[in-house]
Design a protein around this motif. Structure first.
Motif, PDB file in Angstrom:
ATOM      1  N   UNK A  54       0.648  -1.202  -0.012  1.00 31.72           N
ATOM      2  CA  UNK A  54      -0.013  -0.069  -0.146  1.00 31.72           C
ATOM      3  C   UNK A  54       0.681   1.330   0.171  1.00 31.72           C
ATOM      4  N   UNK A  55       2.115   1.203  -0.286  1.00 32.78           N
ATOM      5  CA  UNK A  55       2.952   2.425  -0.222  1.00 32.78           C
ATOM      6  C   UNK A  55       3.174   3.108  -1.548  1.00 32.78           C
ATOM      7  N   UNK A  56       2.363   2.445  -2.732  1.00 32.38           N
ATOM      8  CA  UNK A  56       2.673   3.014  -4.114  1.00 32.38           C
ATOM      9  C   UNK A  56       1.451   2.558  -4.964  1.00 32.38           C
ATOM     10  N   UNK A  57       1.211   3.278  -6.218  1.00 32.39           N
ATOM     11  CA  UNK A  57       0.417   2.879  -6.985  1.00 32.39           C
ATOM     12  C   UNK A  57      -1.187   2.469  -6.424  1.00 32.39           C
ATOM     13  N   UNK A  58      -1.804   1.480  -7.087  1.00 30.84           N
ATOM     14  CA  UNK A  58      -3.080   1.215  -6.824  1.00 30.84           C
ATOM     15  C   UNK A  58      -3.100   1.153  -5.193  1.00 30.84           C
ATOM     16  N   UNK A  59      -2.176   0.262  -4.465  1.00 29.70           N
ATOM     17  CA  UNK A  59      -2.338   0.329  -3.069  1.00 29.70           C
ATOM     18  C   UNK A  59      -2.377   1.637  -2.555  1.00 29.70           C
ATOM     19  N   UNK A  60      -1.519   2.540  -2.847  1.00 29.29           N
ATOM     20  CA  UNK A  60      -1.541   3.604  -2.166  1.00 29.29           C
ATOM     21  C   UNK A  60      -2.844   4.369  -2.123  1.00 29.29           C
ATOM     22  N   UNK A  61      -3.290   4.300  -3.521  1.00 31.57           N
ATOM     23  CA  UNK A  61      -4.718   5.065  -3.687  1.00 31.57           C
ATOM     24  C   UNK A  61      -5.789   4.368  -2.708  1.00 31.57           C
ATOM     25  N   UNK A  62      -5.866   3.191  -2.672  1.00 27.55           N
ATOM     26  CA  UNK A  62      -6.750   2.580  -1.953  1.00 27.55           C
ATOM     27  C   UNK A  62      -6.699   2.882  -0.328  1.00 27.55           C
ATOM     28  N   UNK A  63      -5.181   2.993   0.116  1.00 21.48           N
ATOM     29  CA  UNK A  63      -5.004   3.296   1.498  1.00 21.48           C
ATOM     30  C   UNK A  63      -5.527   4.803   1.880  1.00 21.48           C
ATOM     31  N   UNK A  64      -5.246   5.566   0.735  1.00 25.89           N
ATOM     32  CA  UNK A  64      -5.696   6.896   0.907  1.00 25.89           C
ATOM     33  C   UNK A  64      -7.205   7.036   1.033  1.00 25.89           C
ATOM     34  N   UNK A  65      -7.906   6.360   0.187  1.00 22.48           N
ATOM     35  CA  UNK A  65      -9.464   6.165   0.229  1.00 22.48           C
ATOM     36  C   UNK A  65      -9.905   5.574   1.588  1.00 22.48           C
ATOM     37  N   UNK A  66      -9.487   4.545   1.979  1.00 24.82           N
ATOM     38  CA  UNK A  66      -9.886   3.984   3.223  1.00 24.82           C
ATOM     39  C   UNK A  66      -9.593   5.218   4.270  1.00 24.82           C
ATOM     40  N   UNK A  67      -8.505   5.931   4.234  1.00 26.80           N
ATOM     41  CA  UNK A  67      -8.099   6.672   5.533  1.00 26.80           C
ATOM     42  C   UNK A  67      -9.146   7.853   5.291  1.00 26.80           C
ATOM     43  N   UNK A  68      -9.523   8.429   4.086  1.00 23.61           N
ATOM     44  CA  UNK A  68     -10.405   9.502   4.012  1.00 23.61           C
ATOM     45  C   UNK A  68     -11.688   9.223   4.481  1.00 23.61           C
ATOM     46  N   UNK A  69     -12.144   7.864   4.519  1.00 21.31           N
ATOM     47  CA  UNK A  69     -13.511   7.335   4.859  1.00 21.31           C
ATOM     48  C   UNK A  69     -13.407   7.359   6.274  1.00 21.31           C
TER      49      UNK A  69
END
Length: 234
Positions: free
Chosen positions: A10-25
């Motif tokens: 989750x530190x780059x690419x799709x994984x990072x985008x997912x991590x940021x989405x969950x954090x924003x939620x």
């Protein structure tokens, strides 16, 4: 109650985008990595998903700092392309060990906490290649196709305990990996995408974020493509 998630790779690419989405939620989010920098706002835990002990240690640290992990996104993956006759067994099994068996290790450890809380989300990041196939990617396609069988088995096994298991299958997404493709290859891929463009990591993340939410509580065993229509009919 604190809601926490762990995203592998989750530190780059799709994984990072997912991590940021969950954090924003509103979720607390840990991301695994193998030595790269982790953006602020996320807990970075070093982990190689081919090592069960490292997986256990990553969950132990994440839960100690963030609380019980009730959402697990198995995103970590590699490629190692070769035509079949040039692909030795080590090259084949290395990709499966990371992409498929690694997801099994992460799911197995994650479920331990979910069972106690009778609530959980398992989300596996597959690929359109797993269902269409691709020249030189027998190992990668096999690993990504296997995620669907595993997820649907877990959906039946764990559903009575309030745990869902779903699969997201991205097509070609605008990441560092796709940027490295030769121009001719990019044109060929775009010709097979009805929407005529590459996807954005945020578009994959939005689907994962929904699956992790309470709004998707009655969705399990699903395969959701995020591929611009490239895999229709598969």
């Amino acid at each position: 109650m604190t809601v926490a998630a762990l995203v592998t790779g989750g530190n780059r690419g799709i994984g990072l985008a997912i991590a940021r989405e969950l954090r924003a939620a509103g979720e607390e989010v840990a991301v695994t990595h193998r030595g790269s920098d982790v953006p602020s706002g996320l807990l970075g835990v070093r982990c190689d998903v081919t090592d069960s002990e490292q997986v256990d240690a990553a969950f132990d640290r994440a839960e100690a700092e963030l609380g019980p992990i009730t959402s697990v996104v198995a995103n970590a993956g590699i490629t190692d392309d070769r035509l079949l006759l040039r692909m030795d067994e080590q090259r084949f099994t290395r990709v499966l060990d990371t992409n498929l068996t690694g997801a099994y290790r992460v799911a197995k450890r994650g479920v331990r906490t979910m069972l106690r809380r009778r609530r959980g989300r398992l989300i596996f990041v597959s690929s359109v290649v797993g269902f269409r196939g691709e020249v030189g990617q027998a190992n990668y396609a096999a690993s990504k196709a296997g995620l669907l069988g595993m997820a649907r088995s877990l959906a039946r096994e764990l559903g009575p305990r309030g745990i869902t298991a779903n699969v997201v299958a991205p097509g070609l997404i605008d990441t560092d990996m796709s940027a490295a493709l030769p121009a001719e290859r990019k044109r060929a891929v775009l010709d097979g995408i009805p929407l005529g463009r590459f996807g954005d990591p945020a578009e994959v993340a939005a689907v994962v974020g929904w699956l992790a939410s309470d709004r998707a509580g009655y969705v399990t065993g699903a395969l959701i493509p995020v591929d611009g229509g490239a895999g229709m009919g598969n």
